[in-house]
Design a protein around this motif. Structure first.
Motif, mmCIF file in Angstrom:
data_model
loop_
_atom_site.group_PDB
_atom_site.id
_atom_site.type_symbol
_atom_site.label_atom_id
_atom_site.label_comp_id
_atom_site.label_asym_id
_atom_site.label_seq_id
_atom_site.Cartn_x
_atom_site.Cartn_y
_atom_site.Cartn_z
ATOM 1 N N GLY A 1 0.836 -1.207 0.000
ATOM 2 C CA GLY A 1 0.000 0.000 0.000
ATOM 3 C C GLY A 1 0.866 1.251 0.000
ATOM 4 O O GLY A 1 0.670 2.168 -0.807
ATOM 5 N N LYS A 2 1.867 1.261 0.884
ATOM 6 C CA LYS A 2 2.706 2.461 1.005
ATOM 7 C C LYS A 2 3.521 2.697 -0.260
ATOM 8 O O LYS A 2 3.725 3.841 -0.671
ATOM 9 N N GLU A 3 3.985 1.608 -0.847
ATOM 10 C CA GLU A 3 4.745 1.773 -2.105
ATOM 11 C C GLU A 3 3.883 2.439 -3.166
ATOM 12 O O GLU A 3 4.325 3.319 -3.899
ATOM 13 N N TYR A 4 2.632 2.018 -3.223
ATOM 14 C CA TYR A 4 1.715 2.605 -4.211
ATOM 15 C C TYR A 4 1.532 4.105 -3.934
ATOM 16 O O TYR A 4 1.621 4.941 -4.836
ATOM 17 N N VAL A 5 1.301 4.428 -2.649
ATOM 18 C CA VAL A 5 1.087 5.840 -2.282
ATOM 19 C C VAL A 5 2.321 6.660 -2.660
ATOM 20 O O VAL A 5 2.219 7.715 -3.301
ATOM 21 N N LYS A 6 3.501 6.150 -2.290
ATOM 22 C CA LYS A 6 4.737 6.915 -2.529
ATOM 23 C C LYS A 6 4.950 7.133 -4.029
ATOM 24 O O LYS A 6 5.358 8.205 -4.468
ATOM 25 N N LYS A 7 4.644 6.098 -4.799
ATOM 26 C CA LYS A 7 4.830 6.212 -6.254
ATOM 27 C C LYS A 7 3.890 7.288 -6.821
ATOM 28 O O LYS A 7 4.298 8.162 -7.585
ATOM 29 N N MET A 8 2.624 7.220 -6.416
ATOM 30 C CA MET A 8 1.638 8.191 -6.921
ATOM 31 C C MET A 8 2.050 9.617 -6.573
ATOM 32 O O MET A 8 2.014 10.516 -7.409
ATOM 33 N N PHE A 9 2.410 9.823 -5.300
ATOM 34 C CA PHE A 9 2.731 11.190 -4.890
ATOM 35 C C PHE A 9 4.061 11.647 -5.467
ATOM 36 O O PHE A 9 4.215 12.812 -5.823
ATOM 37 N N GLY A 10 5.005 10.718 -5.580
ATOM 38 C CA GLY A 10 6.291 11.067 -6.189
ATOM 39 C C GLY A 10 6.067 11.689 -7.559
ATOM 40 O O GLY A 10 6.601 12.756 -7.893
ATOM 41 N N ASP A 11 5.220 11.040 -8.348
ATOM 42 C CA ASP A 11 4.924 11.550 -9.697
ATOM 43 C C ASP A 11 4.285 12.928 -9.627
ATOM 44 O O ASP A 11 4.557 13.801 -10.448
ATOM 45 N N MET A 12 3.412 13.107 -8.640
ATOM 46 C CA MET A 12 2.667 14.371 -8.575
ATOM 47 C C MET A 12 3.554 15.540 -8.137
ATOM 48 O O MET A 12 3.398 16.652 -8.612
ATOM 49 N N TYR A 13 4.494 15.267 -7.205
ATOM 50 C CA TYR A 13 5.411 16.353 -6.806
ATOM 51 C C TYR A 13 6.165 16.859 -8.029
ATOM 52 O O TYR A 13 6.363 18.049 -8.213
ATOM 53 N N LEU A 14 6.547 15.898 -8.885
ATOM 54 C CA LEU A 14 7.275 16.299 -10.097
ATOM 55 C C LEU A 14 6.395 17.174 -10.991
ATOM 56 O O LEU A 14 6.837 18.137 -11.589
ATOM 57 N N LYS A 15 5.103 16.804 -11.039
ATOM 58 C CA LYS A 15 4.192 17.548 -11.931
ATOM 59 C C LYS A 15 3.951 18.970 -11.450
ATOM 60 O O LYS A 15 3.578 19.849 -12.228
ATOM 61 N N LEU A 16 4.108 19.194 -10.146
ATOM 62 C CA LEU A 16 3.869 20.550 -9.635
ATOM 63 C C LEU A 16 4.890 21.540 -10.191
ATOM 64 O O LEU A 16 4.582 22.700 -10.417
ATOM 65 N N ASP A 17 6.120 21.034 -10.396
ATOM 66 C CA ASP A 17 7.117 21.931 -11.002
ATOM 67 C C ASP A 17 6.735 22.085 -12.466
ATOM 68 O O ASP A 17 6.397 21.117 -13.131
ATOM 69 N N GLY A 18 6.805 23.278 -12.949
ATOM 70 C CA GLY A 18 6.422 23.518 -14.343
ATOM 71 C C GLY A 18 4.941 23.280 -14.540
ATOM 72 O O GLY A 18 4.491 22.723 -15.534
ATOM 73 N N PHE A 19 4.152 23.662 -13.531
ATOM 74 C CA PHE A 19 2.721 23.380 -13.511
ATOM 75 C C PHE A 19 1.983 24.034 -14.679
ATOM 76 O O PHE A 19 2.183 25.180 -15.012
ATOM 77 N N SER A 20 1.120 23.256 -15.324
ATOM 78 C CA SER A 20 0.232 23.839 -16.334
ATOM 79 C C SER A 20 -1.153 23.246 -16.097
ATOM 80 O O SER A 20 -1.333 22.435 -15.202
ATOM 81 N N ALA A 21 -2.129 23.647 -16.907
ATOM 82 C CA ALA A 21 -3.503 23.209 -16.637
ATOM 83 C C ALA A 21 -3.651 21.691 -16.694
ATOM 84 O O ALA A 21 -4.458 21.110 -16.004
ATOM 85 N N ARG A 22 -2.841 21.032 -17.510
ATOM 86 C CA ARG A 22 -3.064 19.614 -17.741
ATOM 87 C C ARG A 22 -2.912 18.747 -16.482
ATOM 88 O O ARG A 22 -3.799 17.969 -16.167
ATOM 89 N N PRO A 23 -1.771 18.914 -15.741
ATOM 90 C CA PRO A 23 -1.673 18.061 -14.563
ATOM 91 C C PRO A 23 -2.727 18.352 -13.509
ATOM 92 O O PRO A 23 -2.949 17.539 -12.621
ATOM 93 N N ALA A 24 -3.427 19.507 -13.606
ATOM 94 C CA ALA A 24 -4.462 19.807 -12.618
ATOM 95 C C ALA A 24 -5.465 18.651 -12.554
ATOM 96 O O ALA A 24 -5.778 18.134 -11.488
ATOM 97 N N LYS A 25 -5.919 18.217 -13.707
ATOM 98 C CA LYS A 25 -6.928 17.149 -13.733
ATOM 99 C C LYS A 25 -6.302 15.818 -13.320
ATOM 100 O O LYS A 25 -6.967 14.977 -12.744
#
Ligand code: ASP
Ligand code: MG
Length: 442
Positions: free
Chosen positions: A87-111
């Motif tokens: 479970g934790k591995e899944y959570v960490k993977k999901m959030f890891g990807d999202m932290y990266l998306k916050l940099d250089g944020f555009s409308a697309r990663p919002a959804k």
């Protein structure tokens, strides 16, 4: 096959998720649709608005909060270290990807960020069932749920893809998928708007010709008045699709109004159930209309009334068309409308384009805007052959100033507009005339 949808509070903690395995039948096939854990989509929305304002630290902080909540849920949900880790591995993977998306944020990663909550809750339930030795399939909604260019479900695509995926799940009874999320015509991640998981369940129900769609929340069905403001409200056992649509649209929070249409189209019963009291029969919504006096009251705040007046309207045709063209061009839905020979009053709840609407209407009429209004919707048998029903409503509202009455649009309801300050008084007064629902007997 049944479709069962569980909302945010039903998956709001490890204990609640564990409880689902006692409610979901594992011996007959069903599709289980989940929302994100309670509060998660709100926090993801906050994260996105921080990111849009380039407040990246605050945005990350918000994501961290959501991540932490999911990591803690893993600790309490699973009993073995193997599954806690998965479970934790899944959570960490999901959030890891999202932290990266916050940099250089555009409308697309919002959804994409907004869609995370449902991926996490469904993964948790799937893993928990697996830990308990129950074989379940987790099917990604993004592989079959798609909206067209108008944001409407693309039923052809959905039916075709969903049935192909379900064919690969033979022998598995519990099929889990995400509510709310979908793809758009370009194949990019989109969603069915806030509260849209109910809609997902209804669309799936329609696509697979389900025998019923169950919506599980934490109250025993539609109540006959708003329990937040009125004491001693009671659950209604049966409603017609029309009645439920009015109540859901005009304020009853229990069901997303879009849920009704896909189910009505295929005559699929919608059953509202309480996960805190699963034995309660809840509310059944079908095409059958049962007579029952005044059945229920709902209220919707945040309404703006627009009073349009013009002497040019006197005996002229085409005036209403001109008015509706303005709302059409401004993509603003109109809820209530009343007319006299020289005036029209209507209500809207989306005021995004109010300035442009006022300006356009002002070119051919005088316009007055009244804000902070509340719609009160009274659902009952307002048939012509049933006289006295309207007078009951108005007698009970003797002390409430009413600024608009809509009667006759449907045979199922009278809808009124009052100032927001009069809402509670009106709801309580109407409770005196609402029928006592039939006791649970089926
Ligand atoms: N999680 C989404 C929301 O909070 C969808 C839903 O709960 O129905 O709006
Ligand atoms: Mg909901």
């Amino acid at each position: 096959m049944k479709v069962l949808k569980f909302g945010g509070t039903s998956v709001g903690s490890a204990e609640r998720i564990q409880n689902l395995t006692r409610i979901i039948p594992t011996t007959t096939p069903c599709v289980v649709v989940l929302s994100a854990m309670a509060g998660v989509t709100n926090n993801l929305e906050k994260c996105i608005s921080y990111a849009k304002e380039t407040k990246l630290n605050e945005a990350k902080g918000m994501l961290q909060l959501v991540e932490q909540m999911h990591l803690e849920t893993c600790n309490n949900l699973f009993s073995t270290s193997k599954y806690k880790m998965r479970g934790k591995e899944y959570v960490k993977k999901m959030f890891g990807d999202m932290y990266l998306k916050l940099d250089g944020f555009s409308a697309r990663p919002a959804k994409e960020i907004l869609a995370m909550g449902e991926s996490l809750s469904t993964q948790f339930l799937h893993l928990y069932f697996t830990e308990q030795g129950v074989n379940t399939a987790l099917i990604p909604a993004l592989q079959f749920m798609r909206v067209d260019k108008d944001g409407e479900p693309d039923y052809l695509y959905i039916t075709e893809n969903l049935s192909r995926i379900l064919d690969t799940c033979t022998g598995i009874n519990v099929i889990i998928t995400q509510g709310f999320v979908c793809k758009d015509t370009k194949g990019e991640i989109d969603n069915l708007k806030r509260g849209g998981s109910d809609f997902t369940a209804a669309i799936i129900g329609n696509a697979i010709n389900a025998s019923e769609v169950q919506i599980w929340t934490d109250i025993d069905g539609f109540h006959n008045n708003d329990p937040r403001f009125v004491e001693n409200t009671l659950p209604i056992r049966d409603l017609s699709f029309d009645e439920a649509a009015e109540l859901a649209y005009f304020g009853a929070k229990i069901l997303h109004p879009s849920t009704i249409h896909p189910c009505r189209e295929k005559d699929i019963p919608v059953i509202l159930k309480n996960m805190l009291r699963p034995s309660d029969i809840g509310t059944t919504i079908t095409s059958t209309h049962k007579h029952g006096g005044i059945k229920a009251i709902a209220a919707k705040d945040g309404i703006t009334a627009i009073r349009i007046k013009s002497l040019r309207m006197l005996m002229a045709y085409g005036f209403l068309k001109k008015i509706f063209d303005v709302f059409n061009e401004n993509e603003t839905p109109v809820d209530l409308i009343t007319t006299s020979e020289v005036a029209v009053t209507l209500t809207i709840d989306n005021t995004e384009n109010l300035t442009s609407i006022t300006k356009a209407l002002g070119e051919f009429s005088s316009v007055e805007i009244v804000q902070n209004q509340t719609i009160i919707c009274v659902v009952g048998d307002f048939l012509a052959e049933n006289p006295g029903m309207a007078s009951k409503v108005f007698n009970s509202l003797n002390d409430t100033p009413i600024s608009l009455i809509s009667y006759g649009g449907s045979l199922h309801n009278i809808t009124l507009l009052v100032n927001k300050d009069s809402k509670i008084q009106a709801l309580r007064a109407l409770q005196n005339i609402v029928s006592v629902p039939e006791p649970a007997n089926h």
